[in-house]
Design an enzyme around this catalytic site. Structure first.
Site, PDB file in Angstrom:
ATOM      1  N   GLU A  47      -9.143   7.117   0.899  1.00 33.40           N
ATOM      2  CA  GLU A  47      -9.587   8.269   1.675  1.00 33.40           C
ATOM      3  C   GLU A  47     -11.096   8.253   1.874  1.00 33.40           C
ATOM      4  OE1 GLU A  47      -6.130   9.750  -0.964  1.00 33.40           O
ATOM      5  OE2 GLU A  47      -7.757   8.278  -1.060  1.00 33.40           O
ATOM      6  N   ARG A 180       2.062 -14.220  -5.291  1.00 37.54           N
ATOM      7  CA  ARG A 180       0.968 -14.274  -6.261  1.00 37.54           C
ATOM      8  C   ARG A 180      -0.201 -13.419  -5.804  1.00 37.54           C
ATOM      9  NH1 ARG A 180       0.438 -20.757  -7.732  1.00 37.54           N
ATOM     10  NH2 ARG A 180       2.362 -20.940  -8.973  1.00 37.54           N
TER      11      ARG A 180
END
Length: 318
Positions: A47, A180
């Site tokens: 945000e 990964r």
């Protein structure tokens, strides 16, 4: 919300111990003004990044986020609720309530009390999946654990000699590297370390820096460059790991399955038959077929070149 989920999902494996949140700010015309995802290491929050990009354009706009904005102040950065109130955002749409007791509904309550329109629940299922590792760690106190297995049609992981390079093709191996990149840590056993000297890095163009931390399951001496887990249960002390990928051999897979610590299985099945060879898993404590049913559910299945990927998730109550 779909774009916010995409942004958050792309950050998976980089934000621990914080959640991999995605956020967008939308103007009155419905166009996206700004985007944000939790930065590597967990700060700044999604945000905060989106609001900084939007600047004055945030006034009167709608903020869409995959998780309730935080309401607690930290030495690492301001509370996102404070930033939203200062920005003039008129409406907040959040997919999930934050389970962290320092916020847990208080952020949305503060926004409502200040006159900001608040909606909760849009995109909840997709957001929950994108932050599954962090959410599970909040609930169980350990990372979400994914077990990767590369098998032949008849369930073997290697010849009797131990040779296993390569069971699967290039497309399946590339997918493993992508997985990964979305994990904080990758673990093998000492047998795999000694036999293969694995790098366990990410070798996809543009994602090389996303290689996860390396861990070794062993009761033996420590190895430089590797974090040590003496037993599968040591995962409960990994407070800065949201997603753990287990890539070890049969002994390591068996140990984690026997401890019932595997939440997800990535099974890469190659179109080959080995016959006599090394089994993928040993005895995990089941003495009756009936006890094996109902534990796992298939979540995905797809072709990866010549191979087949099957994804299974552990069924757990609650």
């Amino acid at each position: 919300m779909a774009e916010a989920v995409r942004l958050g999902s792309a950050a998976q494996g980089t934000t621990a111990p914080n959640p991999n949140v995605g956020c967008v700010i939308v103007g009155a015309d419905g166009a996206i003004i700004a985007r944000g995802a939790t930065a590597p290491g967990g700060r700044p929050h999604a945000e905060a990044i989106a609001l900084a990009e939007a600047g004055e354009r945030a006034r009167g706009a709608t903020l869409v986020t995959t998780l309730e904005p935080c309401n607690h102040r930290s030495q690492r950065g301001p509370a996102c609720t404070d930033l939203i109130l200062e920005s003039g955002i008129a409406r907040v749409i959040a997919a999930l309530e934050d389970p962290d007791p320092r916020t847990h509904g208080e952020g949305l309550a503060r926004l409502r009390a200040a006159g900001v329109a608040v909606e909760l629940g849009t995109g909840a299922e997709e957001s929950r999946e994108s932050m599954a590792g962090w959410l599970l760690r909040q609930k169980l106190g350990r990372p979400r654990i994914t077990l990767k297995l590369a098998l032949s049609i008849d369930g073997k992981i290697a010849l009797p000699s131990g040779e296993s390079k390569w069971i699967t093709g290039e497309d399946a191996r590339a997918h493993v590297h992508l997985e990964r990149a979305h994990h904080d840590m990758i673990l093998v056993g000492r047998g795999t370390l000694q036999a293969d000297s694995p790098r366990l890095d990410v070798r996809l163009p543009g994602l090389e820096e996303r290689s996860p931390r390396r861990a070794l399951l062993s009761r033996g001496e420590a190895v430089a460059g590797w974090e040590m887990l003496r037993a599968p249960e040591d995962v409960f002390r990994l407070h800065d790991v949201n997603d753990l990928l287990v890539e070890g051999g049969s002994a390591t897979a068996t140990a984690f399955l026997a401890a019932d610590l595997v939440d997800r299985i990535l099974l890469y099945r190659a179109p080959i038959i080995i016959g006599e060879g090394r089994q993928s898993v040993g005895y995990i404590g089941l003495d009756a077929i009936g006890d094996a049913h109902g534990r796992w559910v298939a979540r995905d299945g797809r072709s990866l070149g010549i191979d087949r990927l099957e994804v299974y998730e552990r069924v757990r109550e609650g």
